[in-house]
Design a protein around this motif. Sequence first.
Motif, short mmCIF file in Angstrom:
data_model
loop_
_atom_site.label_atom_id
_atom_site.label_comp_id
_atom_site.label_asym_id
_atom_site.label_seq_id
_atom_site.Cartn_x
_atom_site.Cartn_y
_atom_site.Cartn_z
N ARG A 1 -3.83 8.02 -2.31
CA ARG A 1 -4.81 6.96 -2.49
C ARG A 1 -5.89 7.13 -1.43
NH1 ARG A 1 -0.48 2.00 -3.22
NH2 ARG A 1 0.31 2.66 -5.27
N ASP A 2 -7.09 6.69 -1.78
CA ASP A 2 -8.24 6.91 -0.90
C ASP A 2 -8.67 5.65 -0.16
OD1 ASP A 2 -8.78 9.69 -1.41
OD2 ASP A 2 -9.51 9.10 -3.40
N THR B 1 1.38 11.79 -4.17
CA THR B 1 0.50 10.80 -4.77
C THR B 1 -0.42 10.26 -3.68
OG1 THR B 1 2.18 10.16 -6.37
CG2 THR B 1 0.38 8.60 -6.01
N ARG C 1 -7.41 17.41 0.93
CA ARG C 1 -6.92 16.65 -0.21
C ARG C 1 -6.21 17.56 -1.21
NH1 ARG C 1 -6.86 13.23 -4.22
NH2 ARG C 1 -7.14 10.99 -3.88
N TRP D 1 -2.34 8.58 2.21
CA TRP D 1 -3.65 7.92 2.20
C TRP D 1 -4.65 8.88 2.81
CZ3 TRP D 1 -5.35 3.34 0.20
CH2 TRP D 1 -4.37 2.47 -0.28
N GLY E 1 0.81 -1.21 0.00
CA GLY E 1 0.00 0.00 0.00
C GLY E 1 0.83 1.26 0.00
N CYS F 1 3.13 5.41 -3.22
CA CYS F 1 2.07 6.23 -2.62
C CYS F 1 2.67 7.11 -1.53
CB CYS F 1 0.98 5.32 -2.04
SG CYS F 1 -0.34 6.17 -1.18
#
Length: 219
Positions: A180-181, A178, A169, A132, A125, A129
């Motif tokens: 991710r949700d 970068t 955000r 989050w 994850g 990235c």
Amino acid sequence: MSSPAPDGAATTLLVIAKEPLPGRVKTRLTPPFSPEEAAELAAAALEDTLRTVLTLPVRRRVLVLEGRPGPWTPPGFDVLPQCAGSLDERIAAAFATCTGPALLIGMDTPQITPGLLAPALSPSGRDGCDAWFGPAEDGGFWALGLAAPDPRAVRGVVMSRPDTGALQRARLAELGLTVRDLPVLRDVDTAEDAAHVAAAAPHGCFARTHGRLSRAAVR
């Protein structure tokens, strides 16, 4: 102190919370709940949240607390006081205590599960990235993870507004991260929220407390 995490668990998990005192927490639950009952619900939500965090493979577990620890504080957490200032300043200061990846959540989503948080904690994850983001139904956010904690990612973002999540955000994007949700969750703010969350997680302390208080209210 936090217990050691399994090999490969690199993330510090921060829980930002208030001591559940009547009149100081969950004031939007009053009415229909009394200030004492609202504090009971807050304590139950915090207890469920901390219990879930204890099951997660993280390097360190930190309760960033406004107030004093209580019986709802289990072993396995470092407890740090919140700094003074607005919520963005307090969140930024919490991230500033971390080295390496960090994930911050609040006490308003007792329905969280290990599976829900797993993507933000796994090595895969974190691959490619930088952040989050967990949006909340009310326009805020319930989780924020940073691969390299940087107070600039939060400081100055206006909190407690319907567009706070969008602003947060956007800040991450402005920094070139970068993102991710995580899934959208519902915070416990109002009595309607509390009923929804209790139904979504019926086996937790929050649901039991909500059921008991709701039954008492109709007698």
